[in-house]
Design a protein around this motif. Structure first.
Motif, PDB file in Angstrom:
ATOM      1  N   GLU A 223      10.105  37.529  23.351  1.00  0.00           N
ATOM      2  CA  GLU A 223       8.854  37.070  23.956  1.00  0.00           C
ATOM      3  C   GLU A 223       8.806  35.551  24.063  1.00  0.00           C
ATOM      4  O   GLU A 223       8.142  35.003  24.958  1.00  0.00           O
ATOM      5  CB  GLU A 223       7.641  37.566  23.160  1.00  0.00           C
ATOM      6  CG  GLU A 223       7.300  39.020  23.349  1.00  0.00           C
ATOM      7  CD  GLU A 223       8.242  39.951  22.605  1.00  0.00           C
ATOM      8  OE1 GLU A 223       8.560  41.033  23.150  1.00  0.00           O
ATOM      9  OE2 GLU A 223       8.677  39.581  21.495  1.00  0.00           O
ATOM     10  N   ASP A 224       9.504  34.864  23.183  1.00  0.00           N
ATOM     11  CA  ASP A 224       9.456  33.396  23.181  1.00  0.00           C
ATOM     12  C   ASP A 224      10.005  32.792  24.468  1.00  0.00           C
ATOM     13  O   ASP A 224       9.608  31.701  24.867  1.00  0.00           O
ATOM     14  CB  ASP A 224      10.229  32.833  21.979  1.00  0.00           C
ATOM     15  CG  ASP A 224       9.470  33.015  20.674  1.00  0.00           C
ATOM     16  OD1 ASP A 224       8.308  33.468  20.729  1.00  0.00           O
ATOM     17  OD2 ASP A 224      10.026  32.705  19.611  1.00  0.00           O
ATOM     18  N   ASP A 225      10.910  33.500  25.115  1.00  0.00           N
ATOM     19  CA  ASP A 225      11.496  32.981  26.351  1.00  0.00           C
ATOM     20  C   ASP A 225      10.506  32.985  27.506  1.00  0.00           C
ATOM     21  O   ASP A 225      10.773  32.418  28.565  1.00  0.00           O
ATOM     22  CB  ASP A 225      12.727  33.815  26.731  1.00  0.00           C
ATOM     23  CG  ASP A 225      13.568  33.132  27.802  1.00  0.00           C
ATOM     24  OD1 ASP A 225      13.832  31.917  27.654  1.00  0.00           O
ATOM     25  OD2 ASP A 225      13.934  33.797  28.787  1.00  0.00           O
ATOM     26  N   ARG A 226       9.336  33.580  27.295  1.00  0.00           N
ATOM     27  CA  ARG A 226       8.306  33.596  28.333  1.00  0.00           C
ATOM     28  C   ARG A 226       7.063  32.804  27.910  1.00  0.00           C
ATOM     29  O   ARG A 226       5.996  32.934  28.505  1.00  0.00           O
ATOM     30  CB  ARG A 226       7.942  35.038  28.687  1.00  0.00           C
ATOM     31  CG  ARG A 226       9.132  35.839  29.219  1.00  0.00           C
ATOM     32  CD  ARG A 226       8.724  37.223  29.631  1.00  0.00           C
ATOM     33  NE  ARG A 226       7.953  37.219  30.875  1.00  0.00           N
ATOM     34  CZ  ARG A 226       7.353  38.312  31.364  1.00  0.00           C
ATOM     35  NH1 ARG A 226       7.443  39.465  30.725  1.00  0.00           N
ATOM     36  NH2 ARG A 226       6.673  38.236  32.492  1.00  0.00           N
ATOM     37  N   ILE A 227       7.233  31.999  26.873  1.00  0.00           N
ATOM     38  CA  ILE A 227       6.189  31.055  26.473  1.00  0.00           C
ATOM     39  C   ILE A 227       6.676  29.662  26.844  1.00  0.00           C
ATOM     40  O   ILE A 227       7.684  29.180  26.317  1.00  0.00           O
ATOM     41  CB  ILE A 227       5.899  31.127  24.958  1.00  0.00           C
ATOM     42  CG1 ILE A 227       5.447  32.533  24.568  1.00  0.00           C
ATOM     43  CG2 ILE A 227       4.829  30.101  24.574  1.00  0.00           C
ATOM     44  CD1 ILE A 227       5.288  32.735  23.065  1.00  0.00           C
ATOM     45  N   TYR A 228       6.015  29.032  27.784  1.00  0.00           N
ATOM     46  CA  TYR A 228       6.451  27.748  28.306  1.00  0.00           C
ATOM     47  C   TYR A 228       5.546  26.635  27.772  1.00  0.00           C
ATOM     48  O   TYR A 228       4.351  26.825  27.559  1.00  0.00           O
ATOM     49  CB  TYR A 228       6.424  27.751  29.835  1.00  0.00           C
ATOM     50  CG  TYR A 228       7.177  28.896  30.463  1.00  0.00           C
ATOM     51  CD1 TYR A 228       8.375  29.349  29.918  1.00  0.00           C
ATOM     52  CD2 TYR A 228       6.693  29.530  31.605  1.00  0.00           C
ATOM     53  CE1 TYR A 228       9.068  30.395  30.487  1.00  0.00           C
ATOM     54  CE2 TYR A 228       7.384  30.586  32.187  1.00  0.00           C
ATOM     55  CZ  TYR A 228       8.571  31.022  31.622  1.00  0.00           C
ATOM     56  OH  TYR A 228       9.260  32.069  32.180  1.00  0.00           O
ATOM     57  N   VAL A 229       6.140  25.478  27.582  1.00  0.00           N
ATOM     58  CA  VAL A 229       5.402  24.329  27.060  1.00  0.00           C
ATOM     59  C   VAL A 229       5.737  23.111  27.911  1.00  0.00           C
ATOM     60  O   VAL A 229       6.883  22.923  28.322  1.00  0.00           O
ATOM     61  CB  VAL A 229       5.735  24.103  25.561  1.00  0.00           C
ATOM     62  CG1 VAL A 229       7.220  23.984  25.327  1.00  0.00           C
ATOM     63  CG2 VAL A 229       5.008  22.896  25.013  1.00  0.00           C
ATOM     64  N   CYS A 230       4.735  22.288  28.207  1.00  0.00           N
ATOM     65  CA  CYS A 230       4.975  21.103  29.024  1.00  0.00           C
ATOM     66  C   CYS A 230       3.967  20.007  28.693  1.00  0.00           C
ATOM     67  O   CYS A 230       2.965  20.249  28.014  1.00  0.00           O
ATOM     68  CB  CYS A 230       4.933  21.438  30.512  1.00  0.00           C
ATOM     69  SG  CYS A 230       3.445  22.282  31.043  1.00  0.00           S
ATOM     70  N   VAL A 231       4.266  18.794  29.167  1.00  0.00           N
ATOM     71  CA  VAL A 231       3.449  17.613  28.878  1.00  0.00           C
ATOM     72  C   VAL A 231       2.995  16.967  30.187  1.00  0.00           C
ATOM     73  O   VAL A 231       3.792  16.334  30.873  1.00  0.00           O
ATOM     74  CB  VAL A 231       4.238  16.567  28.059  1.00  0.00           C
ATOM     75  CG1 VAL A 231       3.389  15.327  27.818  1.00  0.00           C
ATOM     76  CG2 VAL A 231       4.685  17.136  26.739  1.00  0.00           C
TER      77      VAL A 231
END
Length: 329
Positions: A223-231
């Motif tokens: 599931e972590d591969d479909r949690i995206y993080v950005c700035v």
């Protein structure tokens, strides 16, 4: 990427930012630091127009929460919004908030906007310089505590989830004089000259985002591969962020060149709902597109400092919130 004052001014005056739209029906969104008149509040307003099933904004007290909800309902009477209390200068408050959000039915997006600028050193009850704890350590902790509910959401609804940590172009100008210290965060915590502090906290936000993205991409948890993080970088906006600066010169400059708050918020909504994938996760956004961060962030020295800062925060969590390490492990 080199970033000059000329580039900054050109963007402030001439950039054209389209309003990103999406259908958030059925989804749950959290926006921190949503006090009326601020960037988080206008971000919540824009996201609310996309009709999420639940929009949660964070404020420091009940009175501010009522004021924020009333203002959002003024422009959108049908908005489904709640105000939750969150004080990032307290690890106890962050942990309590994490427990509460993990009782939600789902969590699709969290926009971590809350931040402070303190020109003079102030210490939190946890023993940290307030800007360092609020802007960096507590923000990282909240990101980690949101992961279990996001993992559950991704799996149950076959969807993606998004962590947005609000940054700034000032990371380009951060000196980070403590970068070679044995412990970067401890050295920053002892510093009394805070002229470069806000710039450095925005640099550290980028470090955290990039390291968290690396963790998520390489995690054995599918599931972590479909949690995206950005700035996203909102640019210099009219808001209450710099209310403690007490500088007439800065106030005049801000009056002349700052963006409308709702305009800067478009960068945050782009980060929250634009169609991105695993490849862009960890990226830096300016003017509603991905671009390279500072040369230092991309350098070997920057990558070394990034890993150190990440590991130093994990060491802090061992004491203040062991649960965070369980989540990551």
């Amino acid at each position: 990427m080199k970033y000059s004052i000329t580039t900054f001014l050109s963007r402030q005056f001439f950039s054209s930012l389209a309003e990103t739209k999406a259908d958030l029906s059925g989804k749950t969104v959290i926006v921190t630091g949503a006090t009326p008149g601020g960037l988080g509040h206008e971000t919540a307003r824009l996201l609310g127009r996309m009709k999420p099933a639940k929009l949660i904004i964070t404020v420091r007290n009940e009175a501010k929460g009522k004021e924020a909800i009333a203002d959002l309902k003024r422009t959108d009477p049908d908005i489904n919004v709640e105000a939750w209390s969150l004080e990032l200068d307290s690890f106890a408050s962050v942990k309590s908030f994490g427990d509460r959000l993990n009782k939600l039915d789902r969590l699709d997006i969290i926009v971590e906007n809350a931040a402070v600028i303190q020109p003079k050193r102030q210490e939190t009850g946890d023993g940290w310089e307030v800007g360092l704890q609020v802007n960096v350590i507590s923000t990282t902790l909240l990101s980690v505590l949101a992961l279990p509910k996001m993992r559950e959401t991704v799996k149950k609804h076959d969807t993606e989830a998004r962590i947005v940590i609000v940054g700034s172009e000032v990371h380009h100008w951060a000196k980070l004089s403590q970068k070679n210290a044995e412990n970067i965060l401890d050295a920053m915590n002892k510093e009394t000259d805070l002229e470069d502090r806000y710039n450095c906290t925005k640099l550290l936000n980028l470090f955290v985002t990039r390291q968290l993205a690396t963790y998520l991409k390489t995690s054995p948890n599918k599931e972590d591969d479909r949690i995206y993080v950005c700035v996203p970088n909102p640019g210099l906006c009219h808001s209450g962020l710099a209310r403690n600066m007490g500088s007439l010169a800065f106030s005049i400059i801000k009056l002349m060149i700052a963006r409308r708050t709702d305009y800067g918020a478009r960068n945050l909504t782009y980060a929250a709902v634009a169609d991105i994938g695993s490849q862009e996760s960890g990226g830096y956004i300016a003017d509603c597109h991905f671009e390279e961060p500072s040369d230092f962030v991309l350098s070997k020295a920057g990558q070394k400092a990034q890993l150190k800062v990440w590991n130093e925060q994990l060491d802090i969590f061992k004491t203040v919130c062991p649960k965070a390490l369980e989540i990551l492990n």
